[in-house]
Design a protein around this motif. Structure first.
Motif, PDB file in Angstrom:
ATOM      1  N   ASP A  40      -7.634   4.573   2.107  1.00  6.30           N
ATOM      2  CA  ASP A  40      -8.177   4.140   0.682  1.00  6.30           C
ATOM      3  C   ASP A  40      -7.461   5.032  -0.517  1.00  6.30           C
ATOM      4  O   ASP A  40      -7.531   4.996  -1.567  1.00  6.30           O
ATOM      5  CB  ASP A  40      -9.643   4.096   0.248  1.00  6.30           C
ATOM      6  CG  ASP A  40      -9.730   3.092  -0.741  1.00  6.30           C
ATOM      7  OD1 ASP A  40      -9.101   2.370  -1.079  1.00  6.30           O
ATOM      8  OD2 ASP A  40     -10.795   3.248  -1.551  1.00  6.30           O
ATOM      9  N   ASP A  41      -6.269   5.681   0.204  1.00 13.25           N
ATOM     10  CA  ASP A  41      -5.591   6.377  -0.638  1.00 13.25           C
ATOM     11  C   ASP A  41      -4.522   5.502  -1.558  1.00 13.25           C
ATOM     12  O   ASP A  41      -4.540   4.381  -1.437  1.00 13.25           O
ATOM     13  CB  ASP A  41      -4.487   7.394   0.168  1.00 13.25           C
ATOM     14  CG  ASP A  41      -5.200   8.282   1.216  1.00 13.25           C
ATOM     15  OD1 ASP A  41      -6.479   8.578   0.913  1.00 13.25           O
ATOM     16  OD2 ASP A  41      -4.761   8.524   2.335  1.00 13.25           O
ATOM     17  N   GLU A  42      -3.850   6.269  -2.613  1.00 13.08           N
ATOM     18  CA  GLU A  42      -2.877   5.632  -3.241  1.00 13.08           C
ATOM     19  C   GLU A  42      -2.050   4.762  -2.454  1.00 13.08           C
ATOM     20  O   GLU A  42      -1.634   5.144  -1.317  1.00 13.08           O
ATOM     21  CB  GLU A  42      -2.436   6.612  -4.366  1.00 13.08           C
ATOM     22  CG  GLU A  42      -1.534   7.635  -3.810  1.00 13.08           C
ATOM     23  CD  GLU A  42      -0.250   7.463  -3.625  1.00 13.08           C
ATOM     24  OE1 GLU A  42       0.283   6.374  -4.035  1.00 13.08           O
ATOM     25  OE2 GLU A  42       0.409   8.191  -2.605  1.00 13.08           O
ATOM     26  N   LEU A  43      -1.180   3.677  -3.015  1.00 17.53           N
ATOM     27  CA  LEU A  43      -0.462   2.867  -2.224  1.00 17.53           C
ATOM     28  C   LEU A  43       0.583   3.492  -1.365  1.00 17.53           C
ATOM     29  O   LEU A  43       0.958   3.078  -0.302  1.00 17.53           O
ATOM     30  CB  LEU A  43       0.163   1.745  -3.046  1.00 17.53           C
ATOM     31  CG  LEU A  43       0.691   0.579  -2.393  1.00 17.53           C
ATOM     32  CD1 LEU A  43      -0.214   0.009  -1.036  1.00 17.53           C
ATOM     33  CD2 LEU A  43       1.301  -0.473  -3.278  1.00 17.53           C
ATOM     34  N   TYR A  46      -0.698   5.258   1.582  1.00 13.53           N
ATOM     35  CA  TYR A  46      -1.016   3.971   2.447  1.00 13.53           C
ATOM     36  C   TYR A  46       0.031   3.492   3.157  1.00 13.53           C
ATOM     37  O   TYR A  46      -0.149   3.330   4.356  1.00 13.53           O
ATOM     38  CB  TYR A  46      -2.026   3.154   1.762  1.00 13.53           C
ATOM     39  CG  TYR A  46      -2.295   1.932   2.462  1.00 13.53           C
ATOM     40  CD1 TYR A  46      -3.390   1.811   3.338  1.00 13.53           C
ATOM     41  CD2 TYR A  46      -1.325   0.564   2.455  1.00 13.53           C
ATOM     42  CE1 TYR A  46      -3.597   0.639   4.085  1.00 13.53           C
ATOM     43  CE2 TYR A  46      -1.755  -0.473   3.241  1.00 13.53           C
ATOM     44  CZ  TYR A  46      -2.749  -0.155   4.165  1.00 13.53           C
ATOM     45  OH  TYR A  46      -3.108  -1.419   4.875  1.00 13.53           O
TER      46      TYR A  46
END
Length: 306
Positions: A40-43, A46
């Motif tokens: 669920d990290d920043e895009l 991810y």
């Protein structure tokens, strides 16, 4: 004239939708979200993680995978230019995992208010198997704040290293009609307390025990046995490789596939599989303590290996 964008987890509807009268821009998301690790990290972080997962899973170049994912996810930033955005996601785990990934990214975008719609899946057939005249008659259902919030919550739980929040979510009524069933199937691919096997692993071993001698035969058997997780040839090969590795392997390394003596014992409930470390979405399977699926309680819990 109304402008429309179609979001789909893959390219299978690209030619079918125009034939069914659903014109507009086709925006695929080819990220196999239900395979391997997610976060669920920043895009940007991810995308880097998922590119590595896809490169290993599909045997493609990591940079190529990263560029494609980047293009597809960045296309979501331009959705406000359309009058309608139709989301084509079916009932199965593959689609529902991708759906909550997309909804988590769109949930807080005010310019999309009133523009997002979910196309109704019948819970049985892939859209690609639905006759064009039926597809033409489908009526999109509006996606409001309640559905978007449910998708974002489900994504956070799906990507968490602790699966208990996702377990709780599957026990509640959801405004997304097929989500709970798909997420429960996902949790069933944690090791089972009784034998250490994930459900997909057990179904592959059953297929081999019943005579499936290669990946094609196993795929056919596993698709017939599982209406919620539509495994692919790549998934079958990956699971087979996992079960055929190490000194305590459960099946043969080469075709024709057969169970080892230990594999037969595990399948018969006479021995217990020790799962190798891997990621199930955000959850690390092994080392101890291990998250288990307990079929008696129909839920997950953590415990050390016995």
């Amino acid at each position: 004239m109304t402008s429309t964008a179609h979001i789909r987890c893959g390219d299978d509807l690209r030619d079918l939708l125009p034939r069914a009268g659903h014109d507009g821009a086709y925006l695929p998301i080819a990220d196999p979200v239900c395979v391997g690790a997610v976060s669920d990290d920043e895009l940007m972080a991810y995308l880097g993680l998922r590119a590595r997962v896809i490169a290993l899973h599909a045997g493609v170049d990591g940079q190529e995978a990263r560029l494609r994912l980047g293009r597809e996810y960045m296309a979501l930033n331009a959705l406000a230019q359309f009058d309608r955005v139709l989301l084509w996601f079916e009932h199965d785990l593959w689609d529902q995992a991708c759906l909550i990934r997309v909804l988590s990214l769109l949930a807080d975008r005010a310019p999309l208010a009133g523009k997002l719609f979910l196309m109704p899946a019948d819970g049985r057939r892939p859209f690609a198997h639905v006759p064009a005249e039926e597809l033409a008659a489908l009526q999109p259902a509006p996606l409001g704040p309640l559905q978007l919030a449910a998708g974002a919550e489900a994504w956070a739980a799906f990507a968490s290293p602790d699966p208990t929040a996702l377990d709780r979510l599957t026990r509640r009524a959801s405004p997304l009609p097929h989500l709970a069933t798909a997420m429960r199937r996902h949790l069933q691919d944690l090791p089972w307390r009784a034998d250490g096997l994930a459900l997909t692993e057990r179904r592959l071993l059953h297929a081999v025990a019943d005579g499936a001698a290669d990946d094609a035969a196993a795929l056919h058997a596993m698709l017939a046995a599982d209406p919620v997780f539509h495994v692919t040839d790549l998934i079958v090969r990956e699971v087979a490789q996992r079960l055929a590795t190490g000194p305590h392997r459960l099946m043969s390394r080469t075709t024709p596939w057969t169970l080892t003596e230990r594999g037969a014992a595990v399948l018969a409930g006479q021995a217990k599989h020790r799962p190798a470390p891997r990621f199930q979405a955000g959850v690390m399977v092994g080392p101890e303590p291990v998250w288990w699926w307990d079929p008696r309680a129909a839920g997950v819990h953590a415990a050390a290996l016995p």
